[in-house]
Scaffold this active site. Sequence first.
Site, PDB file in Angstrom:
ATOM      1  CG  ASP A 246      37.579  54.478  40.978  1.00 58.67           C
ATOM      2  OD1 ASP A 246      36.680  55.220  40.547  1.00 58.67           O
ATOM      3  OD2 ASP A 246      38.690  54.367  40.414  1.00 58.67           O
ATOM      4  CG  ASP A 259      41.800  56.127  41.362  1.00 57.29           C
ATOM      5  OD1 ASP A 259      40.612  55.977  41.034  1.00 57.29           O
ATOM      6  OD2 ASP A 259      42.535  57.007  40.870  1.00 57.29           O
ATOM      7  CE  LYS A 261      43.295  56.813  38.189  1.00 58.97           C
ATOM      8  NZ  LYS A 261      42.277  57.805  37.751  1.00 58.97           N
TER       9      LYS A 261
END
Length: 340
Positions: A246, A259, A261
């Site tokens: 990412d 990352d 989420k």
Amino acid sequence: LLRMQFLQILSRKLGSLEMLFQIPFSQKQFPYTCLSTSASVYSKKKKGNSYEQVDQEKYKNLVHSVTSYKTSAQTPETILEEDNLLYGPPAKHRPPIKAVTKTPRNWVPLINPSKRILPVSSDSNVPMKIGLQRTKMPSVTRILQQTLSPQQVFYLERWKQKMIEELGKEGFEEYTKNLFLQGELFHSALESIFLSEETAAREQGEDDVVAGYLSSVEHVLEDISEVKALESGVHHETLQYLGLVDCVAKYRGQLCVIDWKTSAKPKPFLQNTYDNPLQVAAYIGAINHDANYDFQVHCGLIVVAYKNGSPAHPHFMDPDLCSQYWNKWLLRLEEYVDKN
């Protein structure tokens, strides 16, 4: 009952209870008492039972409704079945078994000792975005999905069945499709922000489904700087796996694989993110062994954003924690290789 049987026995042997009590007890002392084995001699009227006044039909329905009411779908049998699946059959009077730390057969260091770190170039402020190579190498996501533990499979399947019961099969498919779409839009909006297209991203987010997510991560974005890679493909040349990172940037001065989420439920602790730390560790190892990247990463960051706009939870992974999850990832990778 025992007393009546005793009196009956005495009556058979002595002939008459009336004769038995005639001498020691006088009628004057007990003017209204008369002992007899027959209930018909008792002179007082039997007291009525209050339950005879109750509407029997109504009472029967009430009992039925109470006894048939279920407070939970769980039964002792299903609870035992679930416990056996998760923890195994109960072992009585056995000493506790010490946890054995497994070590990977083919251990590869998280940090690449032979990698040359090139000097910072003038155009290093432009984030890298390398296309994901379509090879036969498995992805990090695929490896983790195919090596889930029985506990993870059990809970995932139970959640899926519950959602299907509530939404129906088509509704559940639409639900998961929307989740993926929201995740893609959220990542695209973040990419626009990091590429100095913040205004366009904000305008897109105001009337879009990602508005809450962007609001959720505002306080985290303030601590992020020096973005080095965005939605960039990585592959581990030695262990032969690939993935799509990412973001790689500094978080409070530490270079991290980040990352992003999304979640509908709060995840305030790192353990609430399930296999996400293994995914981050896998990406860190891949970057450090990928010749396309002229830097190495030691830390990780998992940011859980919420659709309702509540403050996101950033979970920072220091080098020691990354090393622990790296070892776990190597074990999962070996398990995948053994299965395939």
